[in-house]
Design a protein around this motif. Structure first.
Motif, short mmCIF file in Angstrom:
data_model
loop_
_atom_site.label_atom_id
_atom_site.label_comp_id
_atom_site.label_asym_id
_atom_site.label_seq_id
_atom_site.Cartn_x
_atom_site.Cartn_y
_atom_site.Cartn_z
N UNK A 60 65.52 -19.93 -4.43
CA UNK A 60 65.91 -18.91 -5.30
C UNK A 60 65.98 -19.39 -6.75
N UNK A 61 65.25 -18.93 -7.72
CA UNK A 61 65.12 -19.41 -8.86
C UNK A 61 65.58 -18.16 -9.88
N UNK A 62 66.42 -18.66 -10.91
CA UNK A 62 66.78 -17.60 -12.16
C UNK A 62 66.35 -18.29 -13.38
N UNK A 63 65.38 -17.41 -13.84
CA UNK A 63 64.71 -17.87 -15.11
C UNK A 63 65.03 -16.95 -16.37
N UNK A 64 65.73 -17.59 -17.33
CA UNK A 64 66.10 -16.73 -18.48
C UNK A 64 65.05 -16.00 -19.05
N UNK A 65 65.34 -14.73 -19.62
CA UNK A 65 64.21 -13.94 -19.98
C UNK A 65 63.47 -14.52 -21.13
N UNK A 66 64.37 -15.22 -22.12
CA UNK A 66 63.46 -15.66 -23.21
C UNK A 66 62.35 -16.92 -22.75
N UNK A 67 62.59 -17.22 -21.51
CA UNK A 67 61.66 -18.63 -21.06
C UNK A 67 60.69 -17.71 -20.08
N UNK A 68 60.81 -16.67 -19.80
CA UNK A 68 60.01 -16.00 -18.43
C UNK A 68 58.64 -16.00 -18.75
N UNK A 69 58.25 -15.56 -19.99
CA UNK A 69 56.69 -15.32 -20.43
C UNK A 69 55.79 -16.48 -19.88
#
Length: 210
Positions: A60-69
Motif C-alpha cells: 500500500x503506497x502513499x504518494x504526495x500530491x506534489x509528486x503524483x504526476x
C-alpha cells in the motif's frame, strides 16, 4: 492530499468492484514473489514513497500530491512489469497488467486525472461532473482509436457552462451541449456499446485548421 495505491497479484483480470473490496480489506490476497521484486525496484527508483506491506502479498503506497504526476505513472509501469494489479483508492479504479486486459475495452482520460481502463458508469459521471475551466476535457477512447470526448467552456470554444461534445469514427463530428446530464448519458451509453445517443444531437464536422 496523497494518492493511495494498493498493489497485489491476480491470476485473472479483476473488476473495479472486486478490486475495491480487496484493496479496502487487504484480505484474500495470495502471497507472490513479484511483490518483493516490485518493492525492491520501487524503492530504488522512488525512495521517498511511503509504503505499508506484509512483504509477501501486497503493498500500500502513499504518494504526495506534489509528486503524483510523475510518480504514479512510474508505479503503474513497474506494476505492469511485475504483473501486479494497481488500485487507486481515491478513484476506486484498478489497472490490470497488460496480459489480463480486455482487447475491446475503453480507456477514460481527463485533463488532470490518471487514465482509467474499462471505466464504470460512476467513473464517467464523476469525470463529467469534475469538468471545469481548470480540468477542461475528458475522452473515452476505444481500441480502434475511435473516441468520444468533451471539452468545457472557453478552452473548448463554447460559452461558460456549456460543453463541446465530439465523436470520431468514420467522421469527426462535434455538437455544443448545454446539459451536463446529457454529457454523462452520452458517455455512459457509448461505454455500454449503445450508439443510439448520437441521434439526439445536431452534429457539425470538425474542421482541422492545421
Amino acid at each position: 492530499m496523497a494518492v493511495e495505491l494498493v498493489l497485489w497479484h491476480e491470476p485473472a483480470r479483476i473488476s473495479h468492484a472486486d478490486a475495491l473490496v480487496k484493496a479496502r480489506t487487504l484480505r484474500e490476497l495470495s502471497p507472490h514473489p513479484a511483490i518483493a521484486a516490485f518493492a525492491d525496484e520501487l524503492m530504488a527508483q522512488l525512495p521517498d514513497v511511503d509504503r505499508k506491506w506484509d512483504k509477501k502479498s501486497y503493498l500500500k503506497l502513499s504518494i504526495k500530491s506534489s509528486a503524483a504526476r510523475s510518480a504514479v505513472p512510474r508505479v503503474r509501469y513497474l506494476a505492469a512489469k511485475h504483473r501486479l494489479v494497481c488500485f487507486d483508492l481515491d478513484t476506486e479504479a484498478v489497472v490490470n497488467p497488460p496480459l489480463l486486459r480486455r482487447n475491446d475495452g475503453y480507456e477514460l482520460a481527463t485533463d488532470k486525472g490518471f487514465p482509467i481502463e474499462d471505466p464504470t458508469a460512476e467513473h464517467l459521471a464523476r469525470a463529467a461532473q469534475s469538468l471545469s475551466d481548470d480540468n477542461w476535457f475528458m475522452v473515452l477512447e476505444g481500441h480502434d482509436d475511435n473516441f468520444v470526448q468533451c471539452g468545457y467552456g472557453a478552452r473548448a470554444a463554447v460559452p461558460e457552462g456549456h460543453y463541446m461534445l465530439e465523436v470520431r469514427d468514420e467522421k469527426h463530428l462535434q455538437a455544443e451541449v448545454a446539459s451536463l446530464d446529457e454529457v454523462i448519458a452520452a458517455f455512459q451509453a457509448e461505454a455500454a456499446g449503445d450508439r443510439s445517443w448520437r441521434d439526439s444531437f445536431t452534429w457539425q464536422p470538425v474542421v482541422n485548421l492545421s
